[in-house]
Scaffold this motif. Sequence first.
Motif, PDB file in Angstrom:
ATOM      1  N   ARG A  33       0.711  -1.254  -0.086  1.00  0.00           N
ATOM      2  CA  ARG A  33       0.062   0.064  -0.041  1.00  0.00           C
ATOM      3  C   ARG A  33       0.923   1.203   0.065  1.00  0.00           C
ATOM      4  NH1 ARG A  33      -5.013  -2.083   0.779  1.00  0.00           N
ATOM      5  NH2 ARG A  33      -5.132  -3.941   1.806  1.00  0.00           N
ATOM      6  N   GLY A  34       0.128   2.312  -0.177  1.00  0.00           N
ATOM      7  CA  GLY A  34       1.104   3.416  -0.236  1.00  0.00           C
ATOM      8  C   GLY A  34       1.852   3.773  -1.496  1.00  0.00           C
ATOM      9  N   TYR A  35       1.701   2.843  -2.436  1.00  0.00           N
ATOM     10  CA  TYR A  35       2.394   3.095  -3.868  1.00  0.00           C
ATOM     11  C   TYR A  35       1.611   3.412  -5.032  1.00  0.00           C
ATOM     12  CZ  TYR A  35       4.814   1.424  -7.912  1.00  0.00           C
ATOM     13  OH  TYR A  35       5.394   1.338  -9.376  1.00  0.00           O
ATOM     14  N   ASN A  36       1.792   4.755  -5.298  1.00  0.00           N
ATOM     15  CA  ASN A  36       0.776   5.444  -6.189  1.00  0.00           C
ATOM     16  C   ASN A  36       1.558   5.900  -7.449  1.00  0.00           C
ATOM     17  OD1 ASN A  36      -1.436   5.022  -4.473  1.00  0.00           O
ATOM     18  ND2 ASN A  36      -0.827   6.958  -3.453  1.00  0.00           N
ATOM     19  N   PRO A  37       1.579   5.136  -8.508  1.00  0.00           N
ATOM     20  CA  PRO A  37       2.272   5.468  -9.624  1.00  0.00           C
ATOM     21  C   PRO A  37       1.409   6.508 -10.211  1.00  0.00           C
ATOM     22  CG  PRO A  37       1.178   3.344 -10.006  1.00  0.00           C
ATOM     23  CD  PRO A  37       1.032   3.761  -8.592  1.00  0.00           C
ATOM     24  N   ARG A  38       2.210   7.474 -11.231  1.00  0.00           N
ATOM     25  CA  ARG A  38       1.296   8.934 -11.236  1.00  0.00           C
ATOM     26  C   ARG A  38       1.459   9.221 -13.019  1.00  0.00           C
ATOM     27  NH1 ARG A  38       0.183  12.512  -7.409  1.00  0.00           N
ATOM     28  NH2 ARG A  38       0.818  11.786  -5.136  1.00  0.00           N
ATOM     29  N   THR A  39       2.514   8.583 -13.582  1.00  0.00           N
ATOM     30  CA  THR A  39       2.605   8.487 -15.030  1.00  0.00           C
ATOM     31  C   THR A  39       2.190   7.210 -15.743  1.00  0.00           C
ATOM     32  OG1 THR A  39       5.015   7.697 -15.023  1.00  0.00           O
ATOM     33  CG2 THR A  39       4.599  10.199 -14.442  1.00  0.00           C
ATOM     34  N   VAL A  40       1.975   7.510 -17.184  1.00  0.00           N
ATOM     35  CA  VAL A  40       1.581   6.252 -17.762  1.00  0.00           C
ATOM     36  C   VAL A  40       2.643   5.205 -17.821  1.00  0.00           C
ATOM     37  CG1 VAL A  40       1.267   5.346 -19.998  1.00  0.00           C
ATOM     38  CG2 VAL A  40       0.125   7.710 -19.752  1.00  0.00           C
ATOM     39  N   GLU A  41       3.870   5.537 -17.796  1.00  0.00           N
ATOM     40  CA  GLU A  41       5.054   4.473 -17.802  1.00  0.00           C
ATOM     41  C   GLU A  41       4.996   3.884 -16.358  1.00  0.00           C
ATOM     42  OE1 GLU A  41       5.651   6.794 -20.991  1.00  0.00           O
ATOM     43  OE2 GLU A  41       5.522   7.630 -18.987  1.00  0.00           O
ATOM     44  N   GLU A  42       4.856   4.486 -15.501  1.00  0.00           N
ATOM     45  CA  GLU A  42       4.628   4.229 -13.981  1.00  0.00           C
ATOM     46  C   GLU A  42       3.509   3.294 -13.710  1.00  0.00           C
ATOM     47  OE1 GLU A  42       4.870   7.416 -11.615  1.00  0.00           O
ATOM     48  OE2 GLU A  42       7.086   7.738 -11.106  1.00  0.00           O
ATOM     49  N   VAL A  43       2.369   3.566 -14.148  1.00  0.00           N
ATOM     50  CA  VAL A  43       1.369   2.757 -14.034  1.00  0.00           C
ATOM     51  C   VAL A  43       1.490   1.174 -14.751  1.00  0.00           C
ATOM     52  CG1 VAL A  43      -1.274   2.554 -14.618  1.00  0.00           C
ATOM     53  CG2 VAL A  43      -0.213   4.661 -13.952  1.00  0.00           C
ATOM     54  N   PHE A  44       2.076   1.499 -15.796  1.00  0.00           N
ATOM     55  CA  PHE A  44       2.389   0.262 -16.809  1.00  0.00           C
ATOM     56  C   PHE A  44       3.267  -0.621 -16.327  1.00  0.00           C
ATOM     57  CE2 PHE A  44       4.740  -2.023 -20.307  1.00  0.00           C
ATOM     58  CZ  PHE A  44       3.807  -2.725 -20.525  1.00  0.00           C
ATOM     59  N   ARG A  45       4.311   0.001 -15.376  1.00  0.00           N
ATOM     60  CA  ARG A  45       5.459  -0.787 -14.857  1.00  0.00           C
ATOM     61  C   ARG A  45       4.677  -1.335 -13.640  1.00  0.00           C
ATOM     62  NH1 ARG A  45       8.398   2.968 -12.949  1.00  0.00           N
ATOM     63  NH2 ARG A  45       9.160   3.509 -15.101  1.00  0.00           N
ATOM     64  N   ASP A  46       3.580  -0.760 -12.809  1.00  0.00           N
ATOM     65  CA  ASP A  46       2.999  -1.579 -12.060  1.00  0.00           C
ATOM     66  C   ASP A  46       2.352  -2.438 -12.411  1.00  0.00           C
ATOM     67  OD1 ASP A  46       1.665  -0.807  -8.925  1.00  0.00           O
ATOM     68  OD2 ASP A  46       0.175  -1.514 -10.466  1.00  0.00           O
ATOM     69  N   PHE A  47       1.389  -2.474 -13.321  1.00  0.00           N
ATOM     70  CA  PHE A  47       0.569  -3.303 -14.153  1.00  0.00           C
ATOM     71  C   PHE A  47       1.520  -4.619 -14.442  1.00  0.00           C
ATOM     72  CE2 PHE A  47      -0.661  -5.438 -18.176  1.00  0.00           C
ATOM     73  CZ  PHE A  47      -1.766  -5.781 -17.971  1.00  0.00           C
TER      74      PHE A  47
END
Length: 261
Positions: free
Chosen positions: A4-18
């Motif tokens: 928790r507490g991990y909030n990706p904010r850019t498209v690249e960060e969200v994709f890395r999270d995915f």
Amino acid sequence: MLERGYNPRTVEEVFRDFKGRRTGLIKALTTDVEEFYQQCDPEKENLCLYGLPSEKWEVNLPAEEVPPELPEPALGINFARDGMQEKDWLSLVCVHSDAWLLAVAFYFGSRFGFDKADRKRLFNMMNDLPTVFEVVTGAAKPQQKEKSSVSNHSSNKSKSNSKSRTSETMGKISRPERKGEEEGLDEDEEEEDEEDEHGETLCGACGDNYASDEFWICCDLCEKWFHGKCVKITPAKAEHIKHYKCPSCTSNKKLRPSIEN
């Protein structure tokens, strides 16, 4: 516990999270399937399968807060474990896992104000990868089995050869059979053709593509290719394996009697 507490904010960060969460889910449903199966005890409370950004997975109770910090996976996957054929149950978990991955990614996109162009770019990046369902069920690339069959034909000519291959060797497996058709090609064209032929081969564990510098091994039962590192097989170990069975095929064989009973 769920990260928790991990909030990706850019498209690249969200994709890395995915990608991290997706890899964790695929591990649970392939290489770690026996452990995952045991953790989904129908006698326990409602359980969920979580993929973590760190490429790990966990089976846990849902978040208690309402609304939750992130969208929650399908609730109570453990209840149906013994009421269905194992293959069908795993496939159902895969489908819900794919839906959850999309929900989490677009939750981040909505929370941090992605516009239409960003949402489209994010979806296209995710859609370029096979789904968890496709990887686990083997539906990711229909031609993959054909490639494996060609590889098997070549390896059968020499009983001393294992079905393990570095990626460079995979590119050469079918060349003797094609050489007569391609004598007019120069070396650069041959290399490009090999890359096209094997570039879409996917690892049955992590779902990632073929790479030219990695060691691979093929399962003799399901005929899927795996990165050696994903199934903990080194080139040295592979030399002593006559018939390799991947973790999923091995666990399915162990679990089948208990399901039929």
